[in-house]
Scaffold this motif. Structure first.
Motif, PDB file in Angstrom:
ATOM      1  N   GLN A 151      86.268  18.221  -4.848  1.00  0.00           N
ATOM      2  CA  GLN A 151      86.928  16.926  -4.643  1.00  0.00           C
ATOM      3  C   GLN A 151      85.959  15.901  -4.064  1.00  0.00           C
ATOM      4  O   GLN A 151      85.967  14.730  -4.459  1.00  0.00           O
ATOM      5  N   GLN A 152      85.100  16.338  -3.138  1.00  0.00           N
ATOM      6  CA  GLN A 152      84.115  15.422  -2.562  1.00  0.00           C
ATOM      7  C   GLN A 152      83.119  14.950  -3.618  1.00  0.00           C
ATOM      8  O   GLN A 152      82.663  13.796  -3.578  1.00  0.00           O
ATOM      9  N   ILE A 153      82.779  15.826  -4.547  1.00  0.00           N
ATOM     10  CA  ILE A 153      81.870  15.452  -5.635  1.00  0.00           C
ATOM     11  C   ILE A 153      82.502  14.368  -6.494  1.00  0.00           C
ATOM     12  O   ILE A 153      81.871  13.339  -6.798  1.00  0.00           O
ATOM     13  N   LEU A 154      83.753  14.568  -6.885  1.00  0.00           N
ATOM     14  CA  LEU A 154      84.445  13.562  -7.691  1.00  0.00           C
ATOM     15  C   LEU A 154      84.547  12.238  -6.948  1.00  0.00           C
ATOM     16  O   LEU A 154      84.315  11.165  -7.532  1.00  0.00           O
ATOM     17  N   GLU A 155      84.901  12.313  -5.669  1.00  0.00           N
ATOM     18  CA  GLU A 155      85.049  11.093  -4.879  1.00  0.00           C
ATOM     19  C   GLU A 155      83.713  10.359  -4.738  1.00  0.00           C
ATOM     20  O   GLU A 155      83.668   9.125  -4.761  1.00  0.00           O
ATOM     21  N   ALA A 156      82.625  11.116  -4.602  1.00  0.00           N
ATOM     22  CA  ALA A 156      81.310  10.496  -4.463  1.00  0.00           C
ATOM     23  C   ALA A 156      80.892   9.794  -5.752  1.00  0.00           C
ATOM     24  O   ALA A 156      80.337   8.691  -5.720  1.00  0.00           O
ATOM     25  N   VAL A 157      81.159  10.422  -6.900  1.00  0.00           N
ATOM     26  CA  VAL A 157      80.845   9.790  -8.179  1.00  0.00           C
ATOM     27  C   VAL A 157      81.660   8.510  -8.340  1.00  0.00           C
ATOM     28  O   VAL A 157      81.131   7.456  -8.724  1.00  0.00           O
ATOM     29  N   GLU A 209      82.965   7.438 -19.147  1.00  0.00           N
ATOM     30  CA  GLU A 209      82.882   8.792 -18.607  1.00  0.00           C
ATOM     31  C   GLU A 209      82.678   9.790 -19.736  1.00  0.00           C
ATOM     32  O   GLU A 209      83.512   9.902 -20.628  1.00  0.00           O
ATOM     33  N   PHE A 210      81.597  10.549 -19.683  1.00  0.00           N
ATOM     34  CA  PHE A 210      81.339  11.603 -20.652  1.00  0.00           C
ATOM     35  C   PHE A 210      81.887  12.932 -20.135  1.00  0.00           C
ATOM     36  O   PHE A 210      81.721  13.274 -18.966  1.00  0.00           O
ATOM     37  N   GLY A 211      82.530  13.691 -21.033  1.00  0.00           N
ATOM     38  CA  GLY A 211      83.067  14.985 -20.644  1.00  0.00           C
ATOM     39  C   GLY A 211      84.246  14.840 -19.707  1.00  0.00           C
ATOM     40  O   GLY A 211      84.270  15.423 -18.619  1.00  0.00           O
ATOM     41  N   VAL A 212      85.222  14.080 -20.134  1.00  0.00           N
ATOM     42  CA  VAL A 212      86.418  13.823 -19.314  1.00  0.00           C
ATOM     43  C   VAL A 212      87.089  15.120 -18.882  1.00  0.00           C
ATOM     44  O   VAL A 212      87.642  15.217 -17.786  1.00  0.00           O
ATOM     45  N   GLY A 213      87.028  16.141 -19.740  1.00  0.00           N
ATOM     46  CA  GLY A 213      87.696  17.403 -19.417  1.00  0.00           C
ATOM     47  C   GLY A 213      89.183  17.200 -19.255  1.00  0.00           C
ATOM     48  O   GLY A 213      89.841  16.595 -20.104  1.00  0.00           O
ATOM     49  N   THR A 214      89.733  17.660 -18.142  1.00  0.00           N
ATOM     50  CA  THR A 214      91.173  17.532 -17.899  1.00  0.00           C
ATOM     51  C   THR A 214      91.522  16.277 -17.102  1.00  0.00           C
ATOM     52  O   THR A 214      92.647  16.137 -16.625  1.00  0.00           O
ATOM     53  N   GLY A 215      90.572  15.383 -16.932  1.00  0.00           N
ATOM     54  CA  GLY A 215      90.880  14.075 -16.363  1.00  0.00           C
ATOM     55  C   GLY A 215      90.810  13.946 -14.858  1.00  0.00           C
ATOM     56  O   GLY A 215      91.259  12.946 -14.292  1.00  0.00           O
ATOM     57  N   ASN A 216      90.204  14.917 -14.180  1.00  0.00           N
ATOM     58  CA  ASN A 216      90.184  14.872 -12.714  1.00  0.00           C
ATOM     59  C   ASN A 216      89.341  13.730 -12.157  1.00  0.00           C
ATOM     60  O   ASN A 216      89.765  13.014 -11.248  1.00  0.00           O
ATOM     61  N   LEU A 217      88.131  13.555 -12.691  1.00  0.00           N
ATOM     62  CA  LEU A 217      87.312  12.424 -12.250  1.00  0.00           C
ATOM     63  C   LEU A 217      87.927  11.108 -12.700  1.00  0.00           C
ATOM     64  O   LEU A 217      87.922  10.127 -11.942  1.00  0.00           O
TER      65      LEU A 217
END
Length: 212
Positions: free
Chosen positions: A35-41, A51-59
């Motif tokens: 979560q901290q990684i996503l928040e930092a980005v 956004e590349f590689g959205v995946g399941t949309g968390n970022l």
């Protein structure tokens, strides 16, 4: 250009959200501080974000919560479907990848998490060159991914995974295209970016490049 891993993305779609919260012991350290990684980005991103590689949309959710406009690029139909349901139409999601993506105007930040390692070093260099051409001065590349301080460090992590019995992790490390910080630093600087690296766990660093 990452498409060779599409079958893996499809297989991971249903279990990805459980994996990132530590339910898979092999990948627990890889996703430590997720979560901290996503928040930092998200905190380092500006303006219109691709956004590349959205995946399941968390970022994507974090970016939207920060008031940013997001165009998401995701090659996996299964991942994209989950993200679309999660986001409820709050972002445009398109089929594509790091090198082949629909034309998007007025990009201010390129972001990605846990995906850039699906490109070879040559493809990474091509991608960074491409992004440099899209960005004006002050534009950014903000990627968080597994990367290593040296080739020797990379090899040691493979040995460590095998010793711990983490055979799936070891296989991933041996077959996907993980790279080193010196390579990325040199490539970004050659394309007129200043760059900083911030470590978040034993595997993941956040790379922030600012166009000069």
């Amino acid at each position: 250009m990452g498409r060779e891993f599409l079958e893996i993305f499809e297989e991971w779609a249903d279990s990805y959200d459980e994996t990132v919260v530590g339910h898979d012991i092999e990948y627990k350290e890889v996703f430590s501080n997720y979560q901290q990684i996503l928040e930092a980005v998200a905190a380092r991103s500006i303006g219109h974000v691709v956004e590349f590689g959205v995946g399941t949309g968390n970022l994507t959710n974090k970016l939207i919560a920060n008031g940013l406009r997001v165009t998401g690029i995701e090659p996996s139909p299964s991942m994209r479907k989950i993200a679309e349901e999660k986001l409820g139409g709050k972002a445009v999601l398109l089929d594509g990848d790091f090198l082949l993506f629909p034309q998007v105007k007025n990009i201010e930040t390129f972001v990605s998490t846990y995906a850039f390692h699906h490109l070879t070093d040559d493809e990474k260099a091509d991608a960074i060159t491409c992004y440099s051409k899209h960005l004006l001065k002050g534009g950014k590349i903000v990627f968080a991914d597994t990367m290593f301080e040296s080739a020797e460090d990379y090899k040691q992590q493979i040995v460590k995974a095998k010793l711990e019995g983490f055979h799936n992790l070891a296989k991933d490390l041996e077959t996907e295209y993980y790279t080193t910080i010196p390579f990325l630093r040199n490539t970004l600087e050659e394309n007129s970016f200043s760059v900083t690296f911030t470590r978040f766990n034993d595997f993941v660093w956040l790379m922030e490049g600012v166009k000069q």
